[in-house]
Design a protein around this motif. Structure first.
Motif, PDB file in Angstrom:
ATOM      1  N   ILE A 296      38.347  40.251  38.442  1.00 31.22           N
ATOM      2  CA  ILE A 296      39.089  39.938  39.661  1.00 31.22           C
ATOM      3  C   ILE A 296      38.087  39.665  40.776  1.00 31.22           C
ATOM      4  O   ILE A 296      37.147  40.429  40.970  1.00 31.22           O
ATOM      5  N   THR A 297      38.286  38.576  41.518  1.00 30.53           N
ATOM      6  CA  THR A 297      37.501  38.314  42.725  1.00 30.53           C
ATOM      7  C   THR A 297      38.444  38.270  43.923  1.00 30.53           C
ATOM      8  O   THR A 297      39.424  37.527  43.908  1.00 30.53           O
ATOM      9  N   VAL A 312      40.509  35.208  34.604  1.00 33.69           N
ATOM     10  CA  VAL A 312      39.941  35.579  35.896  1.00 33.69           C
ATOM     11  C   VAL A 312      41.038  35.390  36.952  1.00 33.69           C
ATOM     12  O   VAL A 312      41.758  34.405  36.928  1.00 33.69           O
ATOM     13  N   ILE A 313      41.164  36.363  37.859  1.00 34.73           N
ATOM     14  CA  ILE A 313      42.057  36.190  39.013  1.00 34.73           C
ATOM     15  C   ILE A 313      41.188  36.096  40.258  1.00 34.73           C
ATOM     16  O   ILE A 313      40.362  36.972  40.499  1.00 34.73           O
ATOM     17  N   ALA A 314      41.360  35.034  41.037  1.00 33.24           N
ATOM     18  CA  ALA A 314      40.654  34.880  42.303  1.00 33.24           C
ATOM     19  C   ALA A 314      41.695  34.781  43.412  1.00 33.24           C
ATOM     20  O   ALA A 314      42.591  33.947  43.346  1.00 33.24           O
ATOM     21  N   ALA A 315      41.577  35.657  44.417  1.00 32.84           N
ATOM     22  CA  ALA A 315      42.535  35.659  45.516  1.00 32.84           C
ATOM     23  C   ALA A 315      41.773  35.729  46.820  1.00 32.84           C
ATOM     24  O   ALA A 315      40.804  36.471  46.938  1.00 32.84           O
ATOM     25  N   ALA A 316      42.222  34.963  47.804  1.00 34.87           N
ATOM     26  CA  ALA A 316      41.591  34.969  49.120  1.00 34.87           C
ATOM     27  C   ALA A 316      42.677  34.988  50.180  1.00 34.87           C
ATOM     28  O   ALA A 316      43.703  34.313  50.044  1.00 34.87           O
TER      29      ALA A 316
ATOM     30  N   TRP B  16      39.288  24.050  41.838  1.00 30.60           N
ATOM     31  CA  TRP B  16      39.255  25.169  40.911  1.00 30.60           C
ATOM     32  C   TRP B  16      40.580  25.925  41.029  1.00 30.60           C
ATOM     33  O   TRP B  16      41.098  26.024  42.137  1.00 30.60           O
ATOM     34  N   ASP B 328      42.778  30.522  31.477  1.00 31.50           N
ATOM     35  CA  ASP B 328      41.679  31.478  31.679  1.00 31.50           C
ATOM     36  C   ASP B 328      41.355  31.784  33.140  1.00 31.50           C
ATOM     37  O   ASP B 328      40.411  32.523  33.403  1.00 31.50           O
ATOM     38  N   ALA B 329      42.124  31.263  34.086  1.00 28.46           N
ATOM     39  CA  ALA B 329      41.841  31.583  35.489  1.00 28.46           C
ATOM     40  C   ALA B 329      43.051  31.309  36.364  1.00 28.46           C
ATOM     41  O   ALA B 329      43.822  30.377  36.116  1.00 28.46           O
ATOM     42  N   VAL B 330      43.178  32.143  37.407  1.00 33.70           N
ATOM     43  CA  VAL B 330      44.314  32.068  38.322  1.00 33.70           C
ATOM     44  C   VAL B 330      43.789  32.117  39.748  1.00 33.70           C
ATOM     45  O   VAL B 330      42.905  32.919  40.060  1.00 33.70           O
ATOM     46  N   VAL B 332      45.054  32.434  43.849  1.00 40.79           N
ATOM     47  CA  VAL B 332      46.122  32.700  44.814  1.00 40.79           C
ATOM     48  C   VAL B 332      45.499  32.699  46.206  1.00 40.79           C
ATOM     49  O   VAL B 332      44.602  33.505  46.483  1.00 40.79           O
ATOM     50  N   VAL B 333      45.961  31.774  47.058  1.00 37.35           N
ATOM     51  CA  VAL B 333      45.396  31.654  48.404  1.00 37.35           C
ATOM     52  C   VAL B 333      46.468  31.033  49.308  1.00 37.35           C
ATOM     53  O   VAL B 333      47.266  30.212  48.839  1.00 37.35           O
ATOM     54  N   ILE B 344      35.259  30.773  46.909  1.00 36.59           N
ATOM     55  CA  ILE B 344      35.627  31.532  45.707  1.00 36.59           C
ATOM     56  C   ILE B 344      34.773  31.098  44.529  1.00 36.59           C
ATOM     57  O   ILE B 344      34.264  31.927  43.771  1.00 36.59           O
ATOM     58  N   TRP B 353      30.336  34.688  36.106  1.00 33.95           N
ATOM     59  CA  TRP B 353      31.445  34.324  35.229  1.00 33.95           C
ATOM     60  C   TRP B 353      31.403  32.827  34.937  1.00 33.95           C
ATOM     61  O   TRP B 353      32.301  32.057  35.302  1.00 33.95           O
TER      62      TRP B 353
END
Lengths: 357, 357
Positions: A296-297, A312-316, B16, B328-330, B332-333, B344, B353
């Motif tokens: 998680i980022t 991978v979860i990326a949230a901002a 991305w 393989d990736a998510v 949220v913004v 990110i 990663w």
């Protein structure tokens, strides 16, 4: 002898997308990499040997249970052809166990709760089991509340009865449904209400006697199942009768009207982790209040629960969200609206997206 | 003869997790299931035959380009050993094309823009190409602005020069960088500013002449590459020299100082879709303002952009979010913070990663 019955029949839609029909919550590793059902069994193995641990689950999850808890003998995996609530589940287990052990004392435990202090749990279970073995009656374990939780049912303590191994056992006054916040606060302040843990102890014959007295339809069904057990008719009778059993809970369907009921209050940490939001009670948060599992980022994000079963979860720039990702499904919902997950699962069914249910 | 040069070297981190190093934005199907680069080629095939369409791209995406646009001859896929901005890219293409066609007229087009009206585009490109073929000089196509967009560069129209096939061609006054909102509004109100589309027309020899006059280091590098072309030294020289070429744009590095520059204003719909948020300009929203691509379920959610490359996305109670899911990736913004995607991607690199970059 002492037996343990693990109730593992729940469908667990509240943990979608991690939970699926084929892998309900009790088979997930929500906390530490170990499936909840396996942790549940490991907690009690020092109290009850594997040969006397029984798991009640649905047919389509029986092989998963065997795989995750291989030390339990295959004949101890009892299959419910349909979910009929806890009275039927506990009655079915008591019926089968009684066939080989008429004097059985049963501990009945949900498969999907979190109890970090296994030693404290075993001491309480042992004391409760000893009590019903000597005194008969139906005993429920109650958790001393640490906050005015509105997501749990409560039970009210009655007169003090006896002390066993340091545990004060009380007569049970009554069960109450999930309260509103004000009522919950009153319960907690009063000191005489406990969270209803869903863990019980009784002699199998006591439970079956109360079923015979209070729930004649359930009694008749269980007796028919008992008669067929061990014969070539066993599977067919179970398939035919079980789905017709009355649907009621142990708490309100049996214990509320039972002749002799007890409660044993315990003070250890406990959670039924009934939703993604409830994980906040049992998983540590970082300095910004984010709870993460998996890769998680987070960037300028606070108070989120982000859990991944792979991606991978990326949230901002987001706050107080629940973000759950699996390779084939993603959930995004505010923490305050965690109860909507059940609605979402219904919508997915309406859309015909069976592959992610 | 008329050639087209498709610039497909962008790395596209702003898309991305759909875009990756191995599949930048121009190779994605953001709109209609067709990769942007393929749509770009299809738009101009009625104007320029495949044998005279050239694609400039990075080495690791060359095979993807060949696969997605198989009608382009393999020798027309030019590989940039490193990204060195548009002056080097356009100069390199003009150099190679001149070797076989010294009188070549080049249209230079980004691979990743959205232009729904291909017929209008071809008419404008044809008029611009005819103009530089006869008048020499460097021509840029400008888009009449429909809103005070701060995400685009602008160019200022100079004196009217001539009309070709209904298109008024002007002298180019100057380029200006991305403005603030107030300045952008002034530009739009003035009627003499256009969005800088990044599409150009020139004779190859005109461009190379301006490079020789203004950018001696680029000129020397391109001449060395030209000398080695077709020999056994070709690949090695390209690998050694290209990464050392000066990094500057056609707009500010060549056209601002060029002797003869033109602009041809066009009125068709155009977007460079520079971010997930910009998709709102080109994809339809539902009644609640949600834009969806893939299997998406929304419940009491408004103004979200939810795009999936596979997984089901379920969102409830959220507003104005960008939610992008791949197996393989998510991501949220909030829509308003779409520019954070680049940050990110940097963080993911810092985390090591690499598999999702």
């Amino acid at each position: 002898m002492l037996h343990a019955v693990i109730m593992a029949g729940g469908s667990g839609t509240r943990f979608w997308p991690a939970s699926r029909r084929s892998r309900p919550k009790q088979f997930l590793s929500l906390i530490d990499g170990t499936p909840l059902i396996r942790t549940t069994v490991e907690r009690i193995l020092a109290l009850v040997p594997a040969e006397r641990i029984w798991i009640v689950t649905a047919g389509h999850t029986a092989s998963l249970a065997r795989e995750l808890v291989p030390e339990i003998p295959g004949r101890n995996i009892l299959i419910e052809p349909a979910g009929r609530d806890t009275a039927a589940c506990a009655g079915y287990a008591a019926t089968i166990i009684s066939l080989s052990d008429p004097d059985a004392v049963c501990l009945v435990l949900p498969a999907d709760h979190i109890i970090p202090d296994a030693e404290a749990l075993r001491r309480a279970l042992g004391a409760g089991a000893e009590h019903v073995a000597e005194e008969n009656g139906l005993l429920t374990f109650g958790i001393r509340p640490t906050r005015p939780e509105t997501g749990y049912g409560y039970l009210k303590i009655g007169a003090a009865a006896t002390v066993r191994h340091g545990h004060q056992i009380h007569v049970l006054d009554r069960f109450v449904e999930k309260p509103d916040t004000r009522t919950a606060r009153r319960y907690v302040d009063s000191g005489v209400y406990l969270w209803n843990s869903g863990m019980f102890a009784w002699r199998a014959e006591t439970l079956l006697g109360e079923i015979a007295r209070q729930l004649p339809l359930l009694d008749r069904g269980l007796k028919a199942i008992a008669e067929a057990a061990g014969t070539h008719r066993e599977a067919r009778v179970l398939q035919e009768i079980y789905p017709t059993l009355p649907r009621t809970s142990v708490d309100f369907g049996i214990m509320e009207g039972a002749q002799r009921t007890w409660t044993l209050p315990v003070g250890f940490a406990w959670s039924d982790v009934g939703s993604w939001a409830a994980l906040a009670e049992v998983l540590p948060a970082d300095a910004l209040g984010n709870i993460s599992r998996g890769r998680i980022t987070m960037l300028d994000a606070t108070g989120n629960i982000a859990i991944s079963g792979g991606p991978v979860i990326a949230a901002a720039g987001v706050n107080d969200l629940i973000i759950i990702a699996t390779p084939d499904a993603v959930l995004v919902v505010p923490r305050s609206e965690h109860q909507r997950v059940k609605e979402i699962v219904t919508l997915l069914g309406d859309a015909g997206w069976e592959d992610v249910l």
